[in-house]
Design a protein around this motif. Structure first.
Motif, PDB file in Angstrom:
ATOM      1  N   ASN A  67      32.063  22.960 -28.969  1.00  0.00           N
ATOM      2  CA  ASN A  67      31.433  24.044 -28.228  1.00  0.00           C
ATOM      3  C   ASN A  67      30.026  24.423 -28.695  1.00  0.00           C
ATOM      4  O   ASN A  67      29.107  24.484 -27.894  1.00  0.00           O
ATOM      5  N   GLY A  68      29.816  24.705 -29.959  1.00  0.00           N
ATOM      6  CA  GLY A  68      28.503  25.157 -30.428  1.00  0.00           C
ATOM      7  C   GLY A  68      27.405  24.138 -30.179  1.00  0.00           C
ATOM      8  O   GLY A  68      26.332  24.477 -29.674  1.00  0.00           O
ATOM      9  N   CYS A  69      27.652  22.891 -30.529  1.00  0.00           N
ATOM     10  CA  CYS A  69      26.656  21.842 -30.303  1.00  0.00           C
ATOM     11  C   CYS A  69      26.470  21.578 -28.809  1.00  0.00           C
ATOM     12  O   CYS A  69      25.345  21.429 -28.331  1.00  0.00           O
ATOM     13  N   ARG A  70      27.563  21.539 -28.064  1.00  0.00           N
ATOM     14  CA  ARG A  70      27.469  21.285 -26.620  1.00  0.00           C
ATOM     15  C   ARG A  70      26.602  22.346 -25.949  1.00  0.00           C
ATOM     16  O   ARG A  70      25.738  22.024 -25.141  1.00  0.00           O
ATOM     17  N   GLN A  71      26.791  23.611 -26.305  1.00  0.00           N
ATOM     18  CA  GLN A  71      25.993  24.690 -25.721  1.00  0.00           C
ATOM     19  C   GLN A  71      24.522  24.557 -26.123  1.00  0.00           C
ATOM     20  O   GLN A  71      23.627  24.776 -25.306  1.00  0.00           O
ATOM     21  N   ALA A  72      24.236  24.180 -27.366  1.00  0.00           N
ATOM     22  CA  ALA A  72      22.846  24.010 -27.814  1.00  0.00           C
ATOM     23  C   ALA A  72      22.178  22.831 -27.132  1.00  0.00           C
ATOM     24  O   ALA A  72      20.996  22.888 -26.778  1.00  0.00           O
ATOM     25  N   PHE A  73      22.930  21.741 -26.916  1.00  0.00           N
ATOM     26  CA  PHE A  73      22.360  20.573 -26.249  1.00  0.00           C
ATOM     27  C   PHE A  73      22.049  20.844 -24.776  1.00  0.00           C
ATOM     28  O   PHE A  73      21.194  20.188 -24.184  1.00  0.00           O
ATOM     29  N   LEU A  74      22.725  21.813 -24.138  1.00  0.00           N
ATOM     30  CA  LEU A  74      22.450  22.126 -22.733  1.00  0.00           C
ATOM     31  C   LEU A  74      20.986  22.506 -22.508  1.00  0.00           C
ATOM     32  O   LEU A  74      20.422  22.234 -21.450  1.00  0.00           O
ATOM     33  N   ALA A  75      20.363  23.113 -23.498  1.00  0.00           N
ATOM     34  CA  ALA A  75      18.950  23.492 -23.397  1.00  0.00           C
ATOM     35  C   ALA A  75      18.013  22.307 -23.592  1.00  0.00           C
ATOM     36  O   ALA A  75      16.807  22.437 -23.411  1.00  0.00           O
ATOM     37  N   HIS A  76      18.567  21.144 -23.954  1.00  0.00           N
ATOM     38  CA  HIS A  76      17.760  19.953 -24.239  1.00  0.00           C
ATOM     39  C   HIS A  76      18.366  18.736 -23.531  1.00  0.00           C
ATOM     40  O   HIS A  76      18.955  17.866 -24.178  1.00  0.00           O
ATOM     41  N   PRO A  77      18.224  18.657 -22.201  1.00  0.00           N
ATOM     42  CA  PRO A  77      18.802  17.505 -21.489  1.00  0.00           C
ATOM     43  C   PRO A  77      18.194  16.190 -21.951  1.00  0.00           C
ATOM     44  O   PRO A  77      17.035  16.154 -22.380  1.00  0.00           O
ATOM     45  N   PRO A  78      18.988  15.105 -21.920  1.00  0.00           N
ATOM     46  CA  PRO A  78      18.480  13.813 -22.369  1.00  0.00           C
ATOM     47  C   PRO A  78      17.289  13.352 -21.530  1.00  0.00           C
ATOM     48  O   PRO A  78      17.250  13.589 -20.328  1.00  0.00           O
ATOM     49  N   ALA A  79      16.332  12.736 -22.198  1.00  0.00           N
ATOM     50  CA  ALA A  79      15.169  12.182 -21.484  1.00  0.00           C
ATOM     51  C   ALA A  79      15.632  11.029 -20.612  1.00  0.00           C
ATOM     52  O   ALA A  79      16.519  10.260 -20.982  1.00  0.00           O
ATOM     53  N   ALA A  80      15.041  10.927 -19.438  1.00  0.00           N
ATOM     54  CA  ALA A  80      15.438   9.878 -18.491  1.00  0.00           C
ATOM     55  C   ALA A  80      14.859   8.538 -18.856  1.00  0.00           C
ATOM     56  O   ALA A  80      13.974   8.344 -19.568  1.00  0.00           O
TER      57      ALA A  80
END
Length: 80
Positions: A67-80
């Protein structure tokens, strides 16, 4: 957490007898500083500060899904 830019890293496996460090298994978002180093946002790992990733460059399949990491990664979508 300090004012430094967000970063991600694999866990610190230096205290294991025979750590498998040949590839990144899971990459966690950095959280707060603790006595042992930097904790992950999910609280499950201490991170290897020498192997930092820019969060947008972490491929989706190796991002931590807790949960904690998943929520933090939402603000940083993977580069295409």
């Amino acid at each position: 957490m300090t004012d430094e830019a967000p970063w991600a890293a694999g866990r610190d496996a230096s205290w294991y007898d025979r750590p498998n460090v040949h590839s990144s298994k899971v990459v966690h978002m950095a959280g707060q500083r603790i006595r042992e180093g930097t904790a992950s946002q999910c609280g499950r790992s201490v991170l290897d500060d020498d192997m930092k990733w820019i969060p947008e460059q972490v491929p989706q399949p190796i991002r931590c899904r807790s949960n904690g990491c998943r929520q933090a990664f939402l603000a940083h979508p993977p580069a295409a």
